[in-house]
Design a protein around this motif. Structure first.
Motif, PDB file in Angstrom:
ATOM      1  N   GLY A   1       8.925  25.889   5.920  1.00  0.00           N
ATOM      2  CA  GLY A   1       8.451  27.161   5.378  1.00  0.00           C
ATOM      3  C   GLY A   1       8.210  27.151   3.878  1.00  0.00           C
ATOM      4  O   GLY A   1       8.079  28.224   3.275  1.00  0.00           O
TER       5      GLY A   1
ATOM      6  N   ARG B   1       5.381  29.368   2.230  1.00  0.00           N
ATOM      7  CA  ARG B   1       5.533  30.829   2.162  1.00  0.00           C
ATOM      8  C   ARG B   1       6.953  31.236   1.741  1.00  0.00           C
ATOM      9  O   ARG B   1       7.357  32.385   1.945  1.00  0.00           O
ATOM     10  CB  ARG B   1       5.203  31.455   3.536  1.00  0.00           C
ATOM     11  CG  ARG B   1       3.834  31.088   4.099  1.00  0.00           C
ATOM     12  CD  ARG B   1       2.685  31.761   3.362  1.00  0.00           C
ATOM     13  NE  ARG B   1       2.608  33.194   3.587  1.00  0.00           N
ATOM     14  CZ  ARG B   1       1.981  33.767   4.619  1.00  0.00           C
ATOM     15  NH1 ARG B   1       1.395  33.028   5.550  1.00  0.00           N
ATOM     16  NH2 ARG B   1       1.929  35.079   4.728  1.00  0.00           N
ATOM     17  N   MET B   2       7.696  30.287   1.193  1.00  0.00           N
ATOM     18  CA  MET B   2       9.112  30.527   0.903  1.00  0.00           C
ATOM     19  C   MET B   2       9.335  31.723  -0.016  1.00  0.00           C
ATOM     20  O   MET B   2      10.223  32.556   0.223  1.00  0.00           O
ATOM     21  CB  MET B   2       9.747  29.274   0.295  1.00  0.00           C
ATOM     22  CG  MET B   2      11.252  29.374   0.073  1.00  0.00           C
ATOM     23  SD  MET B   2      12.173  29.578   1.610  1.00  0.00           S
ATOM     24  CE  MET B   2      11.870  27.987   2.408  1.00  0.00           C
TER      25      MET B   2
ATOM     26  N   LEU C   1       9.806  39.369   9.318  1.00  0.00           N
ATOM     27  CA  LEU C   1       9.302  38.046   9.708  1.00  0.00           C
ATOM     28  C   LEU C   1       8.224  38.152  10.784  1.00  0.00           C
ATOM     29  O   LEU C   1       7.297  37.339  10.812  1.00  0.00           O
ATOM     30  CB  LEU C   1      10.451  37.148  10.148  1.00  0.00           C
ATOM     31  CG  LEU C   1      11.473  36.824   9.042  1.00  0.00           C
ATOM     32  CD1 LEU C   1      12.517  35.834   9.539  1.00  0.00           C
ATOM     33  CD2 LEU C   1      10.787  36.286   7.780  1.00  0.00           C
TER      34      LEU C   1
ATOM     35  N   PHE D   1       8.553  30.115   8.748  1.00  0.00           N
ATOM     36  CA  PHE D   1       9.773  30.514   8.051  1.00  0.00           C
ATOM     37  C   PHE D   1      10.936  29.748   8.675  1.00  0.00           C
ATOM     38  O   PHE D   1      10.801  29.165   9.748  1.00  0.00           O
ATOM     39  CB  PHE D   1      10.006  32.029   8.142  1.00  0.00           C
ATOM     40  CG  PHE D   1       9.999  32.577   9.549  1.00  0.00           C
ATOM     41  CD1 PHE D   1      11.104  32.445  10.387  1.00  0.00           C
ATOM     42  CD2 PHE D   1       8.883  33.230  10.051  1.00  0.00           C
ATOM     43  CE1 PHE D   1      11.104  32.936  11.678  1.00  0.00           C
ATOM     44  CE2 PHE D   1       8.871  33.738  11.343  1.00  0.00           C
ATOM     45  CZ  PHE D   1       9.993  33.588  12.161  1.00  0.00           C
ATOM     46  N   ASP D   2      12.062  29.763   7.993  1.00  0.00           N
ATOM     47  CA  ASP D   2      13.219  28.996   8.458  1.00  0.00           C
ATOM     48  C   ASP D   2      14.443  29.897   8.565  1.00  0.00           C
ATOM     49  O   ASP D   2      14.895  30.461   7.570  1.00  0.00           O
ATOM     50  CB  ASP D   2      13.499  27.844   7.487  1.00  0.00           C
ATOM     51  CG  ASP D   2      14.547  26.868   8.025  1.00  0.00           C
ATOM     52  OD1 ASP D   2      14.871  26.947   9.225  1.00  0.00           O
ATOM     53  OD2 ASP D   2      15.011  26.016   7.241  1.00  0.00           O
TER      54      ASP D   2
ATOM     55  N   LEU E   1       5.165  39.011   8.852  1.00  0.00           N
ATOM     56  CA  LEU E   1       4.666  37.802   8.195  1.00  0.00           C
ATOM     57  C   LEU E   1       3.884  36.929   9.177  1.00  0.00           C
ATOM     58  O   LEU E   1       2.809  36.399   8.863  1.00  0.00           O
ATOM     59  CB  LEU E   1       5.839  37.010   7.607  1.00  0.00           C
ATOM     60  CG  LEU E   1       5.498  35.700   6.902  1.00  0.00           C
ATOM     61  CD1 LEU E   1       4.869  35.963   5.536  1.00  0.00           C
ATOM     62  CD2 LEU E   1       6.752  34.835   6.730  1.00  0.00           C
TER      63      LEU E   1
ATOM     64  N   ARG F   1      10.903  39.182   1.059  1.00  0.00           N
ATOM     65  CA  ARG F   1      11.044  40.113   2.176  1.00  0.00           C
ATOM     66  C   ARG F   1      12.515  40.311   2.584  1.00  0.00           C
ATOM     67  O   ARG F   1      12.891  41.388   3.061  1.00  0.00           O
ATOM     68  CB  ARG F   1      10.243  39.608   3.387  1.00  0.00           C
ATOM     69  CG  ARG F   1       8.724  39.779   3.244  1.00  0.00           C
ATOM     70  CD  ARG F   1       7.989  39.076   4.380  1.00  0.00           C
ATOM     71  NE  ARG F   1       6.552  39.302   4.320  1.00  0.00           N
ATOM     72  CZ  ARG F   1       5.895  40.288   4.925  1.00  0.00           C
ATOM     73  NH1 ARG F   1       6.571  41.154   5.667  1.00  0.00           N
ATOM     74  NH2 ARG F   1       4.593  40.413   4.812  1.00  0.00           N
TER      75      ARG F   1
ATOM     76  N   GLU G   1       7.547  34.345  -0.435  1.00  0.00           N
ATOM     77  CA  GLU G   1       7.284  35.601   0.276  1.00  0.00           C
ATOM     78  C   GLU G   1       8.417  35.931   1.240  1.00  0.00           C
ATOM     79  O   GLU G   1       8.844  37.087   1.348  1.00  0.00           O
ATOM     80  CB  GLU G   1       5.955  35.505   1.039  1.00  0.00           C
ATOM     81  CG  GLU G   1       5.536  36.821   1.639  1.00  0.00           C
ATOM     82  CD  GLU G   1       4.188  36.769   2.335  1.00  0.00           C
ATOM     83  OE1 GLU G   1       3.863  37.746   3.036  1.00  0.00           O
ATOM     84  OE2 GLU G   1       3.470  35.757   2.178  1.00  0.00           O
ATOM     85  N   VAL G   2       8.936  34.916   1.941  1.00  0.00           N
ATOM     86  CA  VAL G   2      10.055  35.133   2.866  1.00  0.00           C
ATOM     87  C   VAL G   2      11.287  35.624   2.103  1.00  0.00           C
ATOM     88  O   VAL G   2      11.940  36.601   2.499  1.00  0.00           O
ATOM     89  CB  VAL G   2      10.381  33.843   3.657  1.00  0.00           C
ATOM     90  CG1 VAL G   2      11.685  33.998   4.427  1.00  0.00           C
ATOM     91  CG2 VAL G   2       9.244  33.506   4.616  1.00  0.00           C
TER      92      VAL G   2
END
Length: 298
Positions: free
Chosen positions: A192, A195-196, A42, A88-89, A45, A202, A198-199
């Protein structure tokens, strides 16, 4: 001026590398939000470098922390200051920093939702007004409540409902289902969302739980991350989405039942404590599943 403030904050601490932090986390334990993979992925990111610090006693590393300036890494305040609010969350995640039980390392970096497990390991903690909601073991839930959950699951399955492991799906599929069901449930986009995928990609190896389907369409999903250390398993339920048109089947409640039950069974099989956090104790439905626990800030 900045260097002198940093020197004051870090006095007694020394810079360590990511490998040493990872080793400390594996040895002493931690939570989802302090897990080396979560921090590395993160922070990468966000494109905000992490400064890892170690507290040594008698030549032995006794505590470690990841920092973003004067804050603990992944801080929402730092994201906001960098113009990356909601990138991100992780919800209001429980923070357990890796440290020996008796380290008593001074914590001068700003952080919130610090677990009571940090007491004794760190000094400088102050009680926080809010509490976290920590899932109760299923045997602590009333028999009637458990019966009703199983009944709702049976009714859903009899209507053609299906339970599938979240591991069956790609990161893009998980993100699409989650963002769609979250939007439908709450009427606004998930934190988020942009970009969800991608998160999720990852952190995918940490994602656990199931997805509920009805008539071939997803109706309930939760973002639940799990990490394991020597003494306990840390699980963070970030948020979820449900199709409000299927509320007669209580899919959100059924999914919480399935996900918490699977986590307790896993922890019991491994002989480890489970810390399954629902985030801040701020909603009535959490009272049915959780006990409120005190948290601290620094």
């Amino acid at each position: 001026m900045l260097n002198s403030i940093q020197a004051w904050r870090e006095r007694g601490w020394q810079v360590i590398d990511a490998a040493a932090y990872r080793e400390a986390w594996q040895r002493f334990g931690g939570s989802v939000a302090t897990h080396p993979l979560v921090i590395e992925q993160l922070a990468e990111l966000a494109q905000i470098p992490v400064r890892y610090l170690g507290w040594t006693q008698g030549g032995e590393l006794k505590a470690a922390l990841p920092a973003w300036g004067r804050h603990l890494a992944l801080s929402k305040d730092v994201l906001k200051r960098h113009g990356k609010k909601g990138l991100f969350d992780l919800g209001n995640a429980e923070i357990i920093l890796p440290a020996a039980d008796d380290a008593a390392a001074p914590l001068r970096h700003a952080g919130r939702y610090l677990s009571a497990l940090n007491q004794g390991r760190f000094t400088g903690l102050k009680a926080q007004p809010e509490q976290l909601a920590m899932a109760r073991p299923h045997e602590d839930l009333s028999k009637k409540f458990r019966y009703n959950q199983r009944r709702e699951l049976r009714l859903l399955e009899e209507a053609g409902g299906l339970v599938r492991p979240i591991s069956d799906f790609s990161a893009a599929e998980i993100a699409a289902m989650y963002c769609d069901l979250f939007q439908r449930r709450w009427g606004f986009p998930a934190t988020g969302a942009a970009r969800m995928a991608e998160v999720v990609e990852r952190l995918r190896e940490l994602l656990i739980g199931s997805v509920l389907f009805l008539d071939g369409a997803p109706i309930a999903i939760q973002l639940v991350y799990r990490v394991e250390s020597t003494q306990w398993i840390s699980v963070e339920y970030v948020n979820g989405g449900v199709d409000p048109e299927t509320k007669a089947f209580s899919p959100g409640s059924v999914l919480s039942f399935l996900n918490t039950q699977a986590a307790w069974e896993d922890a019991n099989a491994r002989g480890k404590a489970l810390r399954f956090s629902f985030g801040r104790a701020d909603r009535e439905y959490k009272d049915r599943w959780c006990n409120p626990v005190p948290v601290f800030q620094s």
